[in-house]
Design an enzyme around this catalytic site. Structure first.
Site, short mmCIF file in Angstrom:
data_model
loop_
_atom_site.label_atom_id
_atom_site.label_comp_id
_atom_site.label_asym_id
_atom_site.label_seq_id
_atom_site.Cartn_x
_atom_site.Cartn_y
_atom_site.Cartn_z
N ASP A 10 -27.95 14.74 9.35
CA ASP A 10 -28.73 15.91 8.93
C ASP A 10 -30.18 15.43 8.86
OD1 ASP A 10 -29.51 18.34 7.46
OD2 ASP A 10 -29.57 17.02 5.71
N ASP A 12 -33.36 17.42 6.95
CA ASP A 12 -34.11 17.70 5.71
C ASP A 12 -33.31 17.29 4.48
OD1 ASP A 12 -35.07 20.44 7.59
OD2 ASP A 12 -36.51 18.98 6.84
N GLY A 53 -32.40 27.87 6.91
CA GLY A 53 -33.22 28.46 7.97
C GLY A 53 -34.47 29.08 7.39
N GLY A 54 -35.63 28.67 7.90
CA GLY A 54 -36.89 29.15 7.34
C GLY A 54 -37.09 30.65 7.52
N GLU A 56 -34.75 32.90 7.94
CA GLU A 56 -33.76 33.58 7.07
C GLU A 56 -34.21 33.53 5.62
OE1 GLU A 56 -31.80 32.06 10.76
OE2 GLU A 56 -33.29 31.32 9.33
N ARG A 57 -34.86 32.42 5.23
CA ARG A 57 -35.34 32.27 3.84
C ARG A 57 -36.46 33.26 3.55
NH1 ARG A 57 -36.12 26.47 3.61
NH2 ARG A 57 -33.89 26.57 3.88
N HIS A 83 -43.34 32.41 10.13
CA HIS A 83 -42.63 31.15 10.36
C HIS A 83 -43.37 30.28 11.38
CE1 HIS A 83 -39.23 28.45 11.46
NE2 HIS A 83 -39.18 28.42 10.15
N THR A 123 -29.00 19.79 12.51
CA THR A 123 -29.90 20.29 11.47
C THR A 123 -30.18 21.78 11.64
OG1 THR A 123 -32.15 20.13 10.55
CG2 THR A 123 -31.90 19.65 12.88
N THR A 125 -33.16 22.93 10.76
CA THR A 125 -34.61 23.07 10.93
C THR A 125 -35.00 23.24 12.40
OG1 THR A 125 -36.72 22.23 10.09
CG2 THR A 125 -35.30 20.63 11.17
N ASP A 184 -27.18 15.83 2.85
CA ASP A 184 -27.72 15.74 1.48
C ASP A 184 -27.30 16.91 0.62
OD1 ASP A 184 -30.62 17.60 1.07
OD2 ASP A 184 -29.49 17.58 2.95
C1 XBP Z 1 -32.86 22.41 6.02
C2 XBP Z 1 -33.17 23.84 6.23
C3 XBP Z 1 -34.37 24.21 7.04
C4 XBP Z 1 -35.64 23.77 6.34
C5 XBP Z 1 -36.85 24.55 6.83
O1 XBP Z 1 -32.32 21.96 7.22
O2 XBP Z 1 -32.43 24.70 5.78
O3 XBP Z 1 -34.37 25.61 7.19
O4 XBP Z 1 -35.52 24.06 4.94
O5 XBP Z 1 -36.99 24.36 8.23
P1 XBP Z 1 -31.27 20.68 7.27
P2 XBP Z 1 -37.29 25.64 9.18
O6 XBP Z 1 -30.99 20.21 5.83
O7 XBP Z 1 -30.04 21.24 7.95
O8 XBP Z 1 -31.99 19.63 8.08
O9 XBP Z 1 -38.36 26.45 8.51
O10 XBP Z 1 -37.72 25.04 10.49
O11 XBP Z 1 -35.96 26.35 9.26
MG MG Z 2 -30.32 18.77 4.52
#
Ligand code: XBP
Ligand code: MG
Length: 232
Positions: A10, A12, A53-54, A56-57, A83, A123, A125, A184
């Site tokens: 993963d 982030d 997902g940014g 989606e967030r 975004h 991931t 991201t 994580d």
């Molecule tokens: C973490 C996420 C990502 C990031 C933001 O990804 O959920 O959406 O928070 O990145 P992971 P983006 O733990 O799976 O690596 O804005 O590019 O989505």
């Molecule tokens: Mg993560």
């Protein structure tokens, strides 16, 4: 489990602590630039991380905290623009070296490469975020160390759905039993488990206290274990 053939990381929270001081300020900079009075403080962002997902967030935040804006016919376009701006801010932070790898990550990657264990990434991201984080911390060749990089919108359903891990396993042409996932978060753990993978969790700033009972191992950080222990 079969002999370990590949480790799927993963990004982030796992490779680096990117959320609190990376993605979060980048979102806030984008909102400011767009003239919105939205501000995600550390506590609120921790709640919003329940949505992966940014884009989606942002959509989720609009629906719950700014319904009038979310109801606008151009809201989807606004989400895309926000975004895009956010990602530019995030990439700048990464490029400036402000998001270092977590302890033990570089060592484990090098140990795996020396042992001929294949590397991959799964991931939620944006793909460019992965490439830039790897280059900024490990040098220009680092993205090439990963045989498969599954990121962002490449799959229809994001974590906790298994799609991204299944996508990576298909491209590795390996059975889940020959691979190990490193995550994580509880969402990431669920995604990996649903794809049939054993999963090590390294607790991150925002995920302490989440339910990791089904993890194969739960660590404070990758500096706590060697490749040998992961391959047992
Ligand atoms: C973490 C996420 C990502 C990031 C933001 O990804 O959920 O959406 O928070 O990145 P992971 P983006 O733990 O799976 O690596 O804005 O590019 O989505
Ligand atoms: Mg993560």
């Amino acid at each position: 489990m079969d002999t370990l053939k590949a480790i799927i990381f993963d990004v982030d929270g796992t490779l680096a602590e990117t959320e609190r001081d990376g993605h979060r300020p980048a979102f806030n900079a984008a909102f400011h630039e767009a003239g919105l009075d939205w501000y995600w403080d550390e506590a609120l962002y921790g709640e919003l991380l329940s949505v992966t997902g940014g884009k989606e967030r942002i959509r989720h935040y609009g629906a719950h905290y700014a319904p009038a804006i979310a109801a606008r016919p151009d809201f989807d376009a606004l989400v895309g623009q926000l975004h895009k701006i956010k990602t530019a801010h995030y990439l700048r932070l990464v490029d400036q070296g402000q998001l270092p790898l977590r302890p033990g990550v570089a060592r484990l990657l090098n140990e795996a490469r020396q042992a001929g264990i294949r590397l991959a990434i799964a991931t939620t991201t944006t793909p460019e975020n992965v490439d830039t984080l790897l280059r900024a911390n490990l040098g220009p060749d680092a993205p090439g160390w990963f045989e498969v990089i599954g990121a962002g919108d490449i799959v229809p359903a994001k974590k906790p759905a298994p799609d991204i891990y299944q996508w990576v396993l298909n491209r590795l042409a390996l059975p889940a039993a020959a691979c190990l996932a490193i995550e994580d978060s509880e969402m990431g753990l669920k995604s990996a488990l649903s794809a049939g993978l054993r999963c090590v969790v390294t607790i991150s700033e925002y995920t302490r206290g989440q339910d990791f009972r089904r993890a194969w191992r739960v660590l404070e950080g990758l500096e706590e274990c060697s490749l040998g222990e992961l391959g047992e």
